[in-house]
Motif scaffolding. Structure first.
Motif, PDB file in Angstrom:
ATOM      1  N   UNK A 138       0.833  -1.272  -0.034  1.00 33.71           N
ATOM      2  CA  UNK A 138       0.126   0.207   0.017  1.00 33.71           C
ATOM      3  C   UNK A 138       0.808   1.455  -0.089  1.00 33.71           C
ATOM      4  N   UNK A 139       0.387   2.322  -0.213  1.00 29.15           N
ATOM      5  CA  UNK A 139       1.217   4.076  -0.308  1.00 29.15           C
ATOM      6  C   UNK A 139       1.458   3.651   0.665  1.00 29.15           C
ATOM      7  N   UNK A 140       0.644   3.949   2.466  1.00 30.43           N
ATOM      8  CA  UNK A 140       0.547   4.313   2.983  1.00 30.43           C
ATOM      9  C   UNK A 140       2.279   3.372   3.673  1.00 30.43           C
ATOM     10  N   UNK A 141       1.853   2.201   3.167  1.00 27.17           N
ATOM     11  CA  UNK A 141       3.154   1.386   3.939  1.00 27.17           C
ATOM     12  C   UNK A 141       4.073   1.256   3.184  1.00 27.17           C
ATOM     13  N   UNK A 142       4.304   2.028   2.303  1.00 25.36           N
ATOM     14  CA  UNK A 142       5.696   2.308   1.108  1.00 25.36           C
ATOM     15  C   UNK A 142       6.315   3.505   1.693  1.00 25.36           C
ATOM     16  N   UNK A 143       4.635   4.456   2.024  1.00 26.27           N
ATOM     17  CA  UNK A 143       5.637   5.629   2.380  1.00 26.27           C
ATOM     18  C   UNK A 143       6.473   5.100   4.556  1.00 26.27           C
ATOM     19  N   UNK A 144       5.344   4.539   5.087  1.00 29.79           N
ATOM     20  CA  UNK A 144       5.939   4.532   6.530  1.00 29.79           C
ATOM     21  C   UNK A 144       8.167   4.233   6.096  1.00 29.79           C
ATOM     22  N   UNK A 145       8.118   2.859   5.721  1.00 28.44           N
ATOM     23  CA  UNK A 145       9.194   1.971   5.240  1.00 28.44           C
ATOM     24  C   UNK A 145      10.093   2.983   4.742  1.00 28.44           C
ATOM     25  N   UNK A 146       9.593   3.963   3.893  1.00 30.85           N
ATOM     26  CA  UNK A 146      10.868   5.146   3.188  1.00 30.85           C
ATOM     27  C   UNK A 146      11.378   6.555   4.031  1.00 30.85           C
TER      28      UNK A 146
END
Ligand code: DC
Length: 218
Positions: A138-146
């Motif tokens: 998900x966009x939110x999870x990818x943003x969190x990881x980055x």
């Protein structure tokens, strides 16, 4: 999509299988670095194409990960600078550069035994690959990881900013004319939002081993 964890996962899968890891993004980065060194700009498409045609790019597996050589010189570190990162999308858009990289990538894969990472591999570069994985989250999870990754080096970075940048990149990737991000018809779509890295690696390796058992892999 950007931030799905392609290189982390691909590197680990390759290690687990004893295969060679081919990071195709590093190839576009190497062309970009050499373009900068030659004093060229990405809009000088013919000159950049000539440079890419003459450039010898080699990917070697070192003890600490992949080593990238451009005309025999080690550029592993330099291709990761912010300057290269900012200019590489414009270089990766040049059709002649893409054609040249695709030929090199097909040659590298011809013998088998490779895990190739890149957004156009299953859909364009290796349509006959024995196992294709479309890694997403998900966009939110990818943003969190980055965000977790970036905040160690940059105290000013905010989650909202990272989220906005990623959403923008998604849009550019989906709608760009040259090699837009598409899911290959026969790819296995793996959403990693709720999975750990070892879990993702295990799922992919299991699929590879199954394909080997079924005789689908040379
Ligand atoms: O994955 P990366 O950040 O190292 O990729 C660098 C750039 O190259 C990025 O703009 C995406 C592009 N790229 C591409 O267009 N096709 C590939 N197969 C790999 C990378």
């Amino acid at each position: 999509p950007a931030g799905a964890g392609k290189s982390t996962i691909a590197r680990l899968v390759a290690r687990e299988l004893g295969y060679i890891y081919v990071d195709t993004g590093a190839m576009y980065r190497a062309v970009t670095l050499c373009m900068i060194r030659a004093g060229l700009k990405a809009d000088q498409e013919d000159a950049v194409g000539d440079l890419a045609e003459k450039l010898e790019i080699q990917l070697r597996t070192g003890t600490d990960g992949q080593i990238v050589l451009a005309d025999g010189r080690d550029v592993t570190r330099e291709i990761r600078t912010t300057e290269v990162a900012q200019l590489v999308p414009a270089v990766a858009k040049i059709e002649r550069v893409r054609r040249l990289m695709v030929v090199k990538q097909r040659t590298m894969a011809a013998e088998g035994g490779v895990v190739m990472d890149g957004r156009d591999i299953g859909s364009k570069v290796l349509p006959d690959a024995e196992v294709k994985i479309f890694l997403t989250a998900s966009l939110e999870e990818r943003a969190r990881r980055r965000y977790e990754e970036l905040k160690q080096a940059d105290a000013d970075v905010t989650y909202e900013r990272v989220l906005r940048d990623l959403a923008e990149r998604d849009e550019i990737d989906r709608t760009r004319k040259v090699s837009p991000l598409v899911v290959a018809e026969d790819a296995y779509v793996l959403d990693t939002s709720d999975l750990t890295i070892p879990e993702v690696v295990e799922i992919i390796v299991a699929r590879c081993r199954k394909a080997m058992e079924q005789g689908a892999v040379r």
